[in-house]
Write an enzyme that holds these catalytic residues in place. Structure first.
Site, PDB file in Angstrom:
ATOM      1  CG  HIS A 141      -1.986   1.032   1.193  1.00  0.00           C
ATOM      2  ND1 HIS A 141      -1.726   2.353   1.455  1.00  0.00           N
ATOM      3  CD2 HIS A 141      -3.309   0.957   0.899  1.00  0.00           C
ATOM      4  CE1 HIS A 141      -2.855   3.043   1.342  1.00  0.00           C
ATOM      5  NE2 HIS A 141      -3.829   2.220   1.003  1.00  0.00           N
ATOM      6  CD  GLU A 143      -1.491   5.638   5.534  1.00  0.00           C
ATOM      7  OE1 GLU A 143      -2.611   5.676   5.002  1.00  0.00           O
ATOM      8  OE2 GLU A 143      -1.313   5.590   6.771  1.00  0.00           O
ATOM      9  CB  SER A 240      -6.880   0.450   2.706  1.00  0.00           C
ATOM     10  OG  SER A 240      -6.879  -0.052   4.010  1.00  0.00           O
ATOM     11  CG  ASN A 241     -11.388   4.328   3.412  1.00  0.00           C
ATOM     12  OD1 ASN A 241     -12.579   4.573   3.440  1.00  0.00           O
ATOM     13  ND2 ASN A 241     -10.593   4.788   2.442  1.00  0.00           N
ATOM     14  CB  SER A 284     -11.261   7.730  -1.787  1.00  0.00           C
ATOM     15  OG  SER A 284     -11.534   6.340  -1.678  1.00  0.00           O
TER      16      SER A 284
HETATM   17  O1  0CM Z   1      -5.718   4.322   2.269  1.00  0.00           O
HETATM   18  P1  0CM Z   1      -6.913   3.991   1.391  1.00  0.00           P
HETATM   19  O2  0CM Z   1      -6.556   2.905   0.406  1.00  0.00           O
HETATM   20  O3  0CM Z   1      -8.136   3.752   2.139  1.00  0.00           O
HETATM   21  O4  0CM Z   1      -7.080   5.325   0.532  1.00  0.00           O
HETATM   22  P2  0CM Z   1      -8.310   6.072  -0.109  1.00  0.00           P
HETATM   23  O5  0CM Z   1      -7.723   6.998  -1.145  1.00  0.00           O
HETATM   24  O6  0CM Z   1      -9.387   5.172  -0.551  1.00  0.00           O
HETATM   25  O7  0CM Z   1      -8.883   6.904   1.105  1.00  0.00           O
HETATM   26  C1  0CM Z   1      -8.360   8.052   1.607  1.00  0.00           C
HETATM   27  C2  0CM Z   1      -7.047   8.093   2.093  1.00  0.00           C
HETATM   28  C3  0CM Z   1      -5.954   8.181   2.507  1.00  0.00           C
HETATM   29  C4  0CM Z   1      -4.635   8.342   2.996  1.00  0.00           C
END
Ligand code: 0CM
Ligand code: SF4
Length: 333
Positions: A141, A143, A240-241, A284
């Site tokens: 990932h 991050e 991810s979220n 997102s």
């Molecule tokens: O980290 P994730 O995959 O959830 O990213 P996203 O772009 O869907 O959501 C917002 C964020 C961050 C950092």
């Protein structure tokens, strides 16, 4: 005089009790809002093309819309022409990426979410103080790559609670833990519980790394998911979220839960025997995609959605300072 009352509509059995529950909060968080506006304003100010390293946020509709406006998404800095403008995504980048951009004389605008930047600071501080940092997160990932890149020699990645069994460190090793911002709160706490059991000297981060938006969306999906026949989560596969919201809904007792990018991915078979449908979206996800899902549900005989509010959100982040400075100089602040 007679009044035409129209033909009474006979609802199929069971349709009268059908309900749609809509999670609140859902959708855009402060970091995503800031990152998307950053690319939009950069396009307005500097003109197309503006390069963006990786997806600005993990949503394919957001990326496509920005591409239509002139953003060019690349995987690596070496794909960007010398001297061009690049925006770094909300998920953050390692110091190495900053160095590569400087080497190519790129104009950089850093849209890293301030809550991710905070985790980078924590990683540097623990590393400087001589800790081994157990970084809870998903390999690959962006991050995690960015945070790990702050102190690569000090970080050990821990992906699941089960990974704890394989960890061994020399006696006297100072240990701390950090996490990706968009994990399951419950699973992360289980990982930390096992870490602490095995390594009692483990030090906590100064504050939660799993961000407010991730936490709030998980609390909300538990609430709408616990009695639901079906939970639809809007979000992209690499978010991810968003993916965590499906898992959390199922753990909370939802009979079924699916992630969709938009209404077109919803399958009729999902509605068999379903009375309550619950809907949420990842951090997102633009709200028009949720509206599309609600429209489809209405067409399938599920009436107006009832919002279930479990938290209020009012956080707003200011734009990256380098962009604010240029906007001000151009009289567009
Ligand atoms: O980290 P994730 O995959 O959830 O990213 P996203 O772009 O869907 O959501 C917002 C964020 C961050 C950092
Ligand atoms: Fe920032 Fe959390 Fe949104 Fe990620 S999900 S951009 S960490 S507020």
């Amino acid at each position: 005089m007679s009044i035409d009352l129209g033909t009474p509509t006979l609802l199929p059995p069971g349709e009268a009790e059908r309900a749609v529950l809509l999670a609140a909060p859902r959708g855009y968080c402060a970091g995503v809002d800031r990152a998307v506006i950053t690319v939009e304003k950069a396009l307005d100010l500097y003109g197309a093309p503006v390069y963006v390293r990786k997806q600005i946020v993990h949503n394919k509709h957001v990326v496509r819309t920005l591409e239509e406006r002139g953003a060019i998404f690349v995987e690596e800095i070496e794909e960007i022409p010398e001297g061009a403008t690049v925006v770094f995504s909300a998920h953050g980048v390692s110091p190495m990426v900053h160095a590569e951009a400087a080497e190519r004389s790129l104009k950089t605008i850093d849209a890293t979410c301030p809550l991710v930047t905070k985790v980078h600071h924590e990683a540097r501080r623990f590393a400087n103080d001589g800790y081994r940092i157990l970084l809870i997160g998903h390999e690959g990932h962006e991050e995690v790559e960015g945070t790990a890149g702050e102190a690569p020699d000090h970080i050990t990645l821990v992906e699941t609670p089960a990974d704890v069994d394989d960890l061994e460190f020399p006696e006297g090793t100072k240990l701390s833990w950090l996490s990706q911002t968009t994990l399951s709160v419950d699973e992360t706490m289980e990982t930390v519980r096992r870490l602490r059991e095995k390594f009692p000297q483990l030090e906590d981060p100064p504050s939660d790394d799993i961000c407010y938006a991730t936490q709030n969306r998980q609390v909300a999906v538990k609430e709408i998911g616990k009695d639901a026949d079906l939970v639809i989560v809007v979000g992209s596969a690499n978010s991810s979220n968003s993916v965590r919201l499906v898992e959390v809904a199922l753990e909370a007792g939802a009979k079924a839960s699916y992630r969709v990018d938009d209404a077109s991915e919803i399958e009729d078979a999902w509605f068999e025997g379903v009375t309550t449908v619950s809907v949420t979206s990842g951090a997102s996800v633009p709200e028009d995609l949720v509206e599309g899902v609600l429209g489809l549900l209405a067409d399938r005989g599920y009436p107006d959605a009832r919002a279930v509010q479990t938290a209020e959100e009012s956080l707003i982040f200011s734009l990256p300072p380098e962009l604010r400075r240029d906007l001000k100089a151009a009289g567009k602040a």
